[in-house]
Design a protein around this motif. Sequence first.
Motif, PDB file in Angstrom:
ATOM      1  N   ALA B 118     -18.122 -95.674 -84.053  1.00  0.00           N
ATOM      2  CA  ALA B 118     -19.587 -95.617 -84.048  1.00  0.00           C
ATOM      3  C   ALA B 118     -20.093 -95.504 -82.614  1.00  0.00           C
ATOM      4  CB  ALA B 118     -20.158 -96.859 -84.738  1.00  0.00           C
ATOM      5  N   LEU B 119     -19.492 -96.276 -81.706  1.00  0.00           N
ATOM      6  CA  LEU B 119     -19.894 -96.209 -80.299  1.00  0.00           C
ATOM      7  C   LEU B 119     -19.681 -94.804 -79.748  1.00  0.00           C
ATOM      8  CD1 LEU B 119     -18.632 -99.519 -78.651  1.00  0.00           C
ATOM      9  CD2 LEU B 119     -20.977 -98.843 -79.187  1.00  0.00           C
ATOM     10  N   ALA B 120     -18.575 -94.177 -80.174  1.00  0.00           N
ATOM     11  CA  ALA B 120     -18.254 -92.846 -79.658  1.00  0.00           C
ATOM     12  C   ALA B 120     -19.309 -91.818 -80.070  1.00  0.00           C
ATOM     13  CB  ALA B 120     -16.876 -92.421 -80.150  1.00  0.00           C
ATOM     14  N   GLY B 121     -19.961 -92.044 -81.212  1.00  0.00           N
ATOM     15  CA  GLY B 121     -20.937 -91.055 -81.667  1.00  0.00           C
ATOM     16  C   GLY B 121     -22.371 -91.456 -81.381  1.00  0.00           C
ATOM     17  N   LEU B 122     -22.537 -92.588 -80.693  1.00  0.00           N
ATOM     18  CA  LEU B 122     -23.873 -93.145 -80.519  1.00  0.00           C
ATOM     19  C   LEU B 122     -24.817 -92.194 -79.765  1.00  0.00           C
ATOM     20  CD1 LEU B 122     -24.538 -95.749 -81.801  1.00  0.00           C
ATOM     21  CD2 LEU B 122     -24.229 -96.921 -79.626  1.00  0.00           C
ATOM     22  N   ILE B 147     -17.400 -99.190 -71.915  1.00  0.00           N
ATOM     23  CA  ILE B 147     -16.752 -99.201 -73.236  1.00  0.00           C
ATOM     24  C   ILE B 147     -17.168 -97.963 -74.017  1.00  0.00           C
ATOM     25  CG2 ILE B 147     -16.638-100.392 -75.463  1.00  0.00           C
ATOM     26  CD1 ILE B 147     -16.791-103.015 -74.045  1.00  0.00           C
ATOM     27  N   ILE B 148     -18.477 -97.653 -73.972  1.00  0.00           N
ATOM     28  CA  ILE B 148     -18.947 -96.462 -74.691  1.00  0.00           C
ATOM     29  C   ILE B 148     -18.254 -95.218 -74.136  1.00  0.00           C
ATOM     30  CG2 ILE B 148     -20.963 -95.008 -75.176  1.00  0.00           C
ATOM     31  CD1 ILE B 148     -22.669 -97.471 -75.268  1.00  0.00           C
ATOM     32  N   ASP B 149     -18.180 -95.129 -72.808  1.00  0.00           N
ATOM     33  CA  ASP B 149     -17.529 -93.958 -72.199  1.00  0.00           C
ATOM     34  C   ASP B 149     -16.082 -93.837 -72.654  1.00  0.00           C
ATOM     35  OD1 ASP B 149     -19.895 -93.478 -70.953  1.00  0.00           O
ATOM     36  OD2 ASP B 149     -19.330 -94.527 -69.103  1.00  0.00           O
ATOM     37  N   LEU B 150     -15.409 -94.995 -72.708  1.00  0.00           N
ATOM     38  CA  LEU B 150     -14.005 -94.997 -73.125  1.00  0.00           C
ATOM     39  C   LEU B 150     -13.874 -94.512 -74.567  1.00  0.00           C
ATOM     40  CD1 LEU B 150     -11.247 -95.826 -71.948  1.00  0.00           C
ATOM     41  CD2 LEU B 150     -11.489 -97.983 -73.193  1.00  0.00           C
ATOM     42  N   VAL B 152     -15.887 -92.572 -76.175  1.00  0.00           N
ATOM     43  CA  VAL B 152     -16.141 -91.136 -76.243  1.00  0.00           C
ATOM     44  C   VAL B 152     -14.881 -90.378 -75.825  1.00  0.00           C
ATOM     45  CG1 VAL B 152     -17.497 -89.252 -75.275  1.00  0.00           C
ATOM     46  CG2 VAL B 152     -18.617 -91.413 -75.865  1.00  0.00           C
ATOM     47  N   ALA B 153     -14.210 -90.868 -74.779  1.00  0.00           N
ATOM     48  CA  ALA B 153     -13.004 -90.189 -74.302  1.00  0.00           C
ATOM     49  C   ALA B 153     -11.893 -90.250 -75.341  1.00  0.00           C
ATOM     50  CB  ALA B 153     -12.543 -90.829 -72.991  1.00  0.00           C
ATOM     51  N   LEU B 154     -11.859 -91.346 -76.103  1.00  0.00           N
ATOM     52  CA  LEU B 154     -10.763 -91.537 -77.073  1.00  0.00           C
ATOM     53  C   LEU B 154     -11.181 -91.165 -78.493  1.00  0.00           C
ATOM     54  CD1 LEU B 154      -9.337 -94.963 -75.871  1.00  0.00           C
ATOM     55  CD2 LEU B 154      -8.358 -92.700 -75.507  1.00  0.00           C
ATOM     56  N   ARG B 155     -12.176 -90.308 -78.621  1.00  0.00           N
ATOM     57  CA  ARG B 155     -12.716 -90.033 -79.951  1.00  0.00           C
ATOM     58  C   ARG B 155     -11.658 -89.589 -80.949  1.00  0.00           C
ATOM     59  NH1 ARG B 155     -16.832 -86.031 -80.781  1.00  0.00           N
ATOM     60  NH2 ARG B 155     -17.254 -87.152 -82.684  1.00  0.00           N
ATOM     61  N   ARG B 156     -10.821 -88.671 -80.535  1.00  0.00           N
ATOM     62  CA  ARG B 156      -9.886 -88.114 -81.518  1.00  0.00           C
ATOM     63  C   ARG B 156      -8.838 -89.128 -81.978  1.00  0.00           C
ATOM     64  NH1 ARG B 156     -10.062 -82.985 -82.655  1.00  0.00           N
ATOM     65  NH2 ARG B 156      -7.822 -82.742 -82.866  1.00  0.00           N
ATOM     66  N   PRO B 157      -8.188 -89.842 -81.062  1.00  0.00           N
ATOM     67  CA  PRO B 157      -7.284 -90.897 -81.569  1.00  0.00           C
ATOM     68  C   PRO B 157      -8.011 -91.911 -82.449  1.00  0.00           C
ATOM     69  CG  PRO B 157      -7.177 -90.754 -79.158  1.00  0.00           C
ATOM     70  CD  PRO B 157      -8.096 -89.684 -79.612  1.00  0.00           C
ATOM     71  N   LEU B 158      -9.231 -92.274 -82.047  1.00  0.00           N
ATOM     72  CA  LEU B 158      -9.996 -93.214 -82.875  1.00  0.00           C
ATOM     73  C   LEU B 158     -10.243 -92.634 -84.260  1.00  0.00           C
ATOM     74  CD1 LEU B 158     -12.706 -94.699 -80.469  1.00  0.00           C
ATOM     75  CD2 LEU B 158     -10.864 -95.917 -81.633  1.00  0.00           C
ATOM     76  N   ALA B 159     -10.530 -91.336 -84.308  1.00  0.00           N
ATOM     77  CA  ALA B 159     -10.772 -90.693 -85.601  1.00  0.00           C
ATOM     78  C   ALA B 159      -9.517 -90.773 -86.464  1.00  0.00           C
ATOM     79  CB  ALA B 159     -11.184 -89.241 -85.390  1.00  0.00           C
ATOM     80  N   GLY B 160      -8.358 -90.552 -85.849  1.00  0.00           N
ATOM     81  CA  GLY B 160      -7.101 -90.636 -86.598  1.00  0.00           C
ATOM     82  C   GLY B 160      -6.898 -92.030 -87.166  1.00  0.00           C
ATOM     83  N   ILE B 161      -7.151 -93.042 -86.340  1.00  0.00           N
ATOM     84  CA  ILE B 161      -7.014 -94.428 -86.804  1.00  0.00           C
ATOM     85  C   ILE B 161      -7.961 -94.690 -87.959  1.00  0.00           C
ATOM     86  CG2 ILE B 161      -7.386 -96.829 -86.130  1.00  0.00           C
ATOM     87  CD1 ILE B 161      -6.466 -96.053 -83.321  1.00  0.00           C
ATOM     88  N   ASN B 162      -9.176 -94.162 -87.868  1.00  0.00           N
ATOM     89  CA  ASN B 162     -10.154 -94.378 -88.938  1.00  0.00           C
ATOM     90  C   ASN B 162      -9.712 -93.719 -90.240  1.00  0.00           C
ATOM     91  OD1 ASN B 162     -13.138 -95.608 -88.457  1.00  0.00           O
ATOM     92  ND2 ASN B 162     -12.116 -95.099 -86.536  1.00  0.00           N
ATOM     93  N   VAL B 163      -9.116 -92.544 -90.138  1.00  0.00           N
ATOM     94  CA  VAL B 163      -8.635 -91.902 -91.360  1.00  0.00           C
ATOM     95  C   VAL B 163      -7.586 -92.788 -92.017  1.00  0.00           C
ATOM     96  CG1 VAL B 163      -7.290 -89.967 -92.255  1.00  0.00           C
ATOM     97  CG2 VAL B 163      -9.157 -89.544 -90.655  1.00  0.00           C
ATOM     98  N   ALA B 164      -6.617 -93.260 -91.227  1.00  0.00           N
ATOM     99  CA  ALA B 164      -5.543 -94.077 -91.796  1.00  0.00           C
ATOM    100  C   ALA B 164      -6.101 -95.361 -92.399  1.00  0.00           C
ATOM    101  CB  ALA B 164      -4.516 -94.399 -90.715  1.00  0.00           C
ATOM    102  N   LEU B 165      -6.966 -96.044 -91.652  1.00  0.00           N
ATOM    103  CA  LEU B 165      -7.502 -97.304 -92.156  1.00  0.00           C
ATOM    104  C   LEU B 165      -8.445 -97.091 -93.337  1.00  0.00           C
ATOM    105  CD1 LEU B 165      -8.118 -99.339 -88.883  1.00  0.00           C
ATOM    106  CD2 LEU B 165      -6.466 -99.804 -90.687  1.00  0.00           C
ATOM    107  N   GLY B 166      -9.154 -95.949 -93.349  1.00  0.00           N
ATOM    108  CA  GLY B 166     -10.026 -95.642 -94.480  1.00  0.00           C
ATOM    109  C   GLY B 166      -9.216 -95.513 -95.762  1.00  0.00           C
ATOM    110  N   VAL B 167      -8.074 -94.825 -95.667  1.00  0.00           N
ATOM    111  CA  VAL B 167      -7.215 -94.691 -96.851  1.00  0.00           C
ATOM    112  C   VAL B 167      -6.693 -96.062 -97.267  1.00  0.00           C
ATOM    113  CG1 VAL B 167      -5.062 -93.714 -97.710  1.00  0.00           C
ATOM    114  CG2 VAL B 167      -6.577 -92.323 -96.299  1.00  0.00           C
ATOM    115  N   ALA B 168      -6.247 -96.853 -96.277  1.00  0.00           N
ATOM    116  CA  ALA B 168      -5.724 -98.184 -96.600  1.00  0.00           C
ATOM    117  C   ALA B 168      -6.788 -99.025 -97.289  1.00  0.00           C
ATOM    118  CB  ALA B 168      -5.231 -98.884 -95.329  1.00  0.00           C
ATOM    119  N   LEU B 169      -8.001 -98.993 -96.761  1.00  0.00           N
ATOM    120  CA  LEU B 169      -9.093 -99.792 -97.332  1.00  0.00           C
ATOM    121  C   LEU B 169      -9.404 -99.334 -98.756  1.00  0.00           C
ATOM    122  CD1 LEU B 169     -11.301-101.917 -96.984  1.00  0.00           C
ATOM    123  CD2 LEU B 169     -12.732-100.186 -95.920  1.00  0.00           C
TER     124      LEU B 169
END
Lengths: 180, 346
Positions: B118-122, B147-150, B152-169
Motif C-alpha cells: 500500500a505504501l508503494a502505491g500511495l 520507508i515509502i521510498d524503499l 516504491v523501489a521494492l514494488r515488484r518483489p513486494l508484489a510477488g510476496i503479496n501474490v503468494a500470501l494472497g493465495v495462502a490467505l
Amino acid sequence: MPHYAMVIDTRTCIGCTDCVDACRMENSVPEGLCYDWVVEITQGRYPELKTEFRSERCNHCSHATCVAACPTGASQYWNGSNIVVVDATICTGCKACIAACPYDARLIMQPQGYIGKCTFCVHRVQYGEDPACVATCPAHAMHFGLLDDPTSNVSRLLAGREHYVLAPETGNEPNVFYLR
Amino acid sequence: MREQVLASVLANPRVEPHLAIWGWEIATYLFFGGLAGGMMLCAGTVILARREGQAPFAAYRAPLVALVLLAVGMTTLFLDLERKINVWRFYATLRVTSPMSWGSWILLLVMPAMALLALAGLAQGFPALERLLRRLPLVGRPVVGPIIDLCVALRRPLAGINVALGVALGIYTGVLLSGFNARPFWHSALLGPLFLVSGLSTGAAVIVLGARTVEERHLFGRIDLGVILVEMALIALYLIDMLNGDALQHQAVALLLGGAMTGLFWIGFIALGLALPLLLEAASWRRPVAVLASLASVLVLVGGFLLRDVVVTAGQRTSWSNFHNQFNAGLLDRLRKDGENPSGRF
Ligand code: SF4
Ligand code: SF4
C-alpha cells in the motif's frame, strides 16, 4: 504412558442420571450445562423391546482431534496420559476444539468463556481415586482404571465381556467402553 | 424401531442453541479474509505484469482498501473469541496440526505485506495521504519518507510476496473448515480451492466497484466472469463428491438439497450471487455498461458472504453424534415454549 479407560455396563445401568449430578457437584459445572449425559435407546418391535442406558461423556481419545485442532495448546494431554484437559489460562475460546470433537463433548463455560469438558476427574485420579461419576453410581455400572495393567478391573471386564465404543470410525480411538 | 431419548440433558447446540460454535462473526471474517486475499492476488499480478496503466486502482489503491477490509474481518474474528483476554496466546506457539494456528500466523505476515505494498502505491493512489505521512512531525522526514521510498523501489518483489500470501490467505479460509473430520459438511478438500476462487471473485468485484476508468472496470468484470465459471464448477464437484459419499456426507449435503439451508443456498447464493452476475457480466462482455458492472459486483459480494454463512452454519448442524443420539430437539423446544426449562430439571 498411562492409558486410562472407563468401562460402563449398559446392562446394570438403570438410567438414574446420578453420574450427571455427581459430576456437576464435583466440578461445579455452571447451571444448565453438563459434562456427561445419559441416553436411553429402545430398539425392537413391541412386545420384544430392548432398552439400553448409556452414560456418555468425553471419550479421552487416544487420537484426540480436539487436541490437534487447538491453535494455542490449551487443549492437551494430561501428564502424557490419554486424559484430555483444557488449560483455562491459555484457552482463547476460539471454539476450534468444539468443532473438532466428533462426540460433541465440549462446551463453552458461561460466563467465563473458556472451554469445559469432562476431565475424567483428573484431580481425583491423580490421588488414586475414581472419578466422581464412577464413585457415585449406585448400580456399580461404571468402572475406571488403567488399560496398560492387565489385572486392572477395566482390563478384566473388557477381556471377559462383549463391548463397543461410540463411532470407532472417527479414528479418534475413544477410551470409554460400553459392555453389552 | 429404534428410538433414542435423553435421560438427562446434553449441553450442545442442538439442545441449547446459545452454545452454537460459530456465528456471523466467523462468516464475516472468512468473507473479508477471502476478499482481501483475492485483492492481494489481483494487485500483485497487475504489478508483476506491468499493467499499472491499464489497472491503476488495482495496482495503487487496492492494497490499502484490502488492508482496511481485512482489519474489519479480523475485528469480527476477535469479537467471536469467548475469552478475549487470552488472544495473545495464538502467537505464543505454532501448532502444526491446527489450521487455525497456521491462519493466525499467516494473518500476521499478510498485514505488513499489504501495508508495504500500500505504501508503494500511495503516491499515485492516495497522494494527499502520502504527503500527509511524509510531513508527519518528528517521524515524517527521517523515518516514514525513506520507508515509502524503499517500498516504491521494492514494488515488484513486494508484489510477488503479496501474490503468494494472497493465495495462502484465500486457501486458508477454506482449509480452516475442511480440516474438521468431525463435521461432515466441511470435511471436503474442495473447500480450500472453492473459498480461494470465491475470494478472488469478491476481490475482483471490489476492484470493479472502485475502478475509475472504464477500461479497468471492464477488465476485472471479464476476469470475474471466468472466475465465477470456475467457482460454479467447484460447487458442482463439491455436491457430486458429497452425493457419492457415505451416510454422513449424504446427511450433510441434504441440508442443501431440501434441508434447512436450501433456499439460502440455491436462491441467495447460486441464483443471485453467481448466475445473475454471470449473466450481467456476459451481457457487457463486448460493450461495458457501468450500471450492469456495478450491479453484478454488488451481487457477487452478497453471494460471497452467503456462501460463507451457509457453509459455516451448515457445518455445525452435521456431526457424527447425530447418528448416535437421534433425539428430537424440537420436543425440547416445545417444553421451552410451555415455560419449562429442560436443563433446569436436572
Ligand atoms: S471425545 Fe472429543 S473432547 Fe474428548 S478427547 Fe475425544 S475429541 Fe477430544
Ligand atoms: S477454544 Fe480453547 S481449548 Fe478450544 S481450540 Fe480454542 S484455544 Fe484451544
